[in-house]
Design an enzyme around this catalytic site. Structure first.
Site, PDB file in Angstrom:
ATOM      1  N   ASP A   6      -1.453  -5.969  20.751  1.00 61.70           N
ATOM      2  CA  ASP A   6      -0.155  -5.820  21.426  1.00 61.70           C
ATOM      3  C   ASP A   6       0.149  -7.105  22.189  1.00 61.70           C
ATOM      4  O   ASP A   6      -0.767  -7.793  22.655  1.00 61.70           O
ATOM      5  CB  ASP A   6      -0.206  -4.623  22.401  1.00 61.70           C
ATOM      6  CG  ASP A   6       1.178  -4.193  22.903  1.00 61.70           C
ATOM      7  OD1 ASP A   6       2.191  -4.765  22.462  1.00 61.70           O
ATOM      8  OD2 ASP A   6       1.225  -3.282  23.755  1.00 61.70           O
ATOM      9  N   HIS A  25       5.149  -3.754  24.758  1.00 66.76           N
ATOM     10  CA  HIS A  25       5.492  -2.563  23.959  1.00 66.76           C
ATOM     11  C   HIS A  25       5.534  -2.832  22.455  1.00 66.76           C
ATOM     12  O   HIS A  25       6.381  -2.266  21.758  1.00 66.76           O
ATOM     13  CB  HIS A  25       6.826  -1.956  24.412  1.00 66.76           C
ATOM     14  CG  HIS A  25       6.944  -1.789  25.894  1.00 66.76           C
ATOM     15  ND1 HIS A  25       5.975  -1.174  26.649  1.00 66.76           N
ATOM     16  CD2 HIS A  25       7.922  -2.160  26.769  1.00 66.76           C
ATOM     17  CE1 HIS A  25       6.339  -1.175  27.923  1.00 66.76           C
ATOM     18  NE2 HIS A  25       7.497  -1.761  28.021  1.00 66.76           N
ATOM     19  N   HIS A  26       4.629  -3.666  21.966  1.00 63.13           N
ATOM     20  CA  HIS A  26       4.643  -3.998  20.537  1.00 63.13           C
ATOM     21  C   HIS A  26       3.293  -3.724  19.866  1.00 63.13           C
ATOM     22  O   HIS A  26       2.766  -4.583  19.149  1.00 63.13           O
ATOM     23  CB  HIS A  26       5.013  -5.482  20.352  1.00 63.13           C
ATOM     24  CG  HIS A  26       6.338  -5.860  20.938  1.00 63.13           C
ATOM     25  ND1 HIS A  26       6.607  -7.116  21.441  1.00 63.13           N
ATOM     26  CD2 HIS A  26       7.473  -5.141  21.092  1.00 63.13           C
ATOM     27  CE1 HIS A  26       7.851  -7.158  21.888  1.00 63.13           C
ATOM     28  NE2 HIS A  26       8.410  -5.979  21.697  1.00 63.13           N
ATOM     29  N   PRO A  27       2.711  -2.523  20.057  1.00 67.89           N
ATOM     30  CA  PRO A  27       1.398  -2.282  19.448  1.00 67.89           C
ATOM     31  C   PRO A  27       1.479  -2.221  17.921  1.00 67.89           C
ATOM     32  O   PRO A  27       2.429  -1.662  17.365  1.00 67.89           O
ATOM     33  CB  PRO A  27       0.995  -0.919  20.023  1.00 67.89           C
ATOM     34  CG  PRO A  27       2.284  -0.236  20.334  1.00 67.89           C
ATOM     35  CD  PRO A  27       3.219  -1.326  20.765  1.00 67.89           C
TER      36      PRO A  27
END
Ligand SMILES: Cc1cc2nc3c(=O)[nH]c(=O)nc-3n(C[C@H](O)[C@H](O)[C@H](O)COP(=O)(O)OP(=O)(O)OC[C@H]3O[C@@H](n4cnc5c(N)ncnc54)[C@H](O)[C@@H]3O)c2cc1C
Length: 496
Positions: free
Chosen positions: A283, A432-434
């Site tokens: 992430d 918020h980019h897993p």
């Protein structure tokens, strides 16, 4: 066929799959559905800032200091695309080319470009890289319409030597420019609106909201449907998981597909050994420099972005840092009652986390080791990012909007490496980019969960198509790429 999860990728996949007519498609989503645009809750419609009112409420496992970080995930039709910041930014060509070079045919930038173009309707740029007629409206705010904060950020970044970028989605563009955003008429254009809405009337598409999937039902090594959390069996000859980077590995694990030791811990029978399920979570981490400013602002909070390479990045790789101004927001904790942030995001983290089950109960949230800033290299780059954010905040005209002492890291934190490292590791958050928890690749023994077409290794009739299959993080926000993945995998499924 069943599509599990109506998020960014799931809405696109369901629309693509049902376009063929010959397939009967059921889209199952845990959260509510708002098919009537007029009934959209205000926060879901309003694109000025992300919202967490429709959310799974996940949090990270405590870090070594005991700190827990909120990990929002949209729980409604549209998934995170219905709650996010609406930055519509593609990965760099090298990101996709890297996936292809790692043994995933079909994923090079040149091969993906037609789909990237088909996805969007770019209102500002008419060139070979962009589409003008796709479902996702993309727009950049012109310089003279930027808010005072956003314009000041652009001017301070320019004063610091960053080149102006007319189009952040142009291959190789690096510098300061207006954000491409999927916003139209003041509405966040989620995948539910852009892709599901036009498909809803198809007789071969059924939408079932408010329905949690527990696991994939298997017969031998083939998917035969999904078991819902209330025990109901939904039979299907094919299942496509699009439950996101935390949800999809959790469903696979509950289905008995994953690392045997973890399955045994929860009393789950092993149906397929795939050591990579949940492993390899990557992430982008995020740290902000917070500054007091005048309160009472109403209007867009995100309009511009700076992409740059830290001094640790090679000149020929994608940028490793994002910096963008957020706000102003009213905040009683600020001495002035108003705050804005210069936000920094690390785009090339080497830290890796993991998604595990807490129990076999689908009502239990997964255990997420988010692993932000676990490596010295990640910390070094973020220290440099924070130092640069401070520099911009001290450069007019942005400096003129600051009304007092820095709130965070704060005046007690000097500009030296150790002090900044301590401050950022204590405050790090998620961008918020897993991705990467059901990674695509040819070799399951090396951690791959799906092959390059999204098919789960060793199981017939089961695919994953969402952010979890990204084998590496793109140097960009992940929504556009998640939608692209939904489209590509669904298209191959139709023709395969
Ligand atoms: C607050 C926030 C801000 C963001 N801002 C941006 C941005 O500005 N730009 C950008 O590019 N990216 C942004 N992102 C990231 C981006 O939105 C995601 O990468 C992308 O939406 C992921 O798509 P997905 O299809 O993989 O998952 P999701 O969109 O999360 O979809 C998964 C769906 O599956 C459903 N689901 C999960 N488990 C189950 C189950 N067991 N049964 C039934 N349904 C289930 C969920 O409810 C959800 O609807 C942001 C994310 C967040 C949370």
């Amino acid at each position: 066929m069943v599509v599990v999860g109506g998020g960014s990728a799931g809405c696109v996949a369901a629309a693509r799959l049902s376009s063929a007519g010959r397939l009967r498609v059921l889209l199952v989503e845990a959260g509510p559905d708002y098919p009537d645009m007029g009934q959209l809750p205000e926060d879901v419609a309003d694109p000025s800032a992300p919202t967490t009112d429709h959310d799974w409420g996940f949090a990270s496992e405590p870090d070594p200091s005991g700190r827990v970080i909120g990990l929002p995930r949209g729980r409604l039709m549209g998934g995170c695309s219905a709650t996010n910041g609406a930055f519509f930014v593609r990965g760099w060509p090298q990101d996709y080319d890297g996936w292809a070079a790692a043994g995933n045919p079909g994923w090079s930038f040149a091969e993906l470009l037609p789909s990237l173009r088909d996805l969007e309707s770019d209102a500002d740029v008419d060139d070979e890289w962009h589409g003008r007629t796709g479902p996702v409206p993309v727009h950049r705010t012109p310089y003279d319409q930027l808010t005072p904060l956003q314009r000041a950020f652009v001017d301070s970044a320019s004063a610091a030597g960053h080149p102006w970028v007319p189009d952040h989605n142009h291959p190789g563009a690096i510098g300061i420019g207006a954000l491409p955003r999927n916003v139209r008429d003041g509405l966040r254009m989620s995948a539910a609106l852009t892709h599901l809405t036009p498909a809803r009337d198809r007789p071969n598409l059924t939408v079932r909201a408010g329905t949690v999937v527990d696991r994939v039902e298997l017969s031998g090594a083939a998917a035969v449907g999904v078991r819902l959390a209330d025990g109901e069996l939904v039979e299907a000859d094919r299942v496509l998981l699009a439950a996101g980077a935390y949800g999809s590995p959790a469903i696979l694990l509950r289905s008995g597909i994953g690392p045997p030791a973890e399955l045994a811990q929860h009393g789950i029978d092993v149906r397929a050994t795939l050591p990579g399920v949940g492993v390899g979570l990557a992430d982008h981490s995020l740290v902000a420099v917070d500054l007091p400013t005048a309160p009472g602002f109403t209007g867009p909070r995100f309009q511009t972005m700076l992409t740059m390479r830290s001094s640790y990045a090679d000149p020929d790789v994608p940028p490793d840092l994002h910096l963008f101004p957020a706000g102003p927001f009213d905040d009683p904790a600020s001495p002035t009652g108003g705050v804005f942030a210069v936000v920094t995001g690390l785009l090339s983290p080497s830290s890796r986390g993991r998604v595990r089950l807490r129990s076999a109960d689908p009502g239990d949230p997964p255990r997420i080791d988010a692993a932000y800033l676990r490596t010295d290299d990640d910390v070094r780059r973020m220290v440099e990012a924070t130092r640069h954010a401070r520099l911009l905040a001290r450069t007019p005209p942005l400096a003129d909007l600051v009304r007092g002492d820095e709130i965070a890291p704060g005046p007690a934190v000097p500009d030296d490496d150790d002090a900044l490292a301590a401050s950022i590791t204590a405050r790090v958050d998620s961008y918020h980019h897993p991705v990467g928890t059901c990674a695509m690749g040819a070799r399951p023994d090396a951690g791959a969960v799906v092959d390059s077409t999204g098919a789960v290794h060793g199981i017939d009739g089961l695919w994953v198509a969402d952010a979890s299959v990204m084998p590496t993080l793109p140097a960009a926000n992940t929504n556009a790429t998640a939608m692209l993945i939904g489209d590509r995998i669904a298209s191959w499924l139709l023709t395969g």
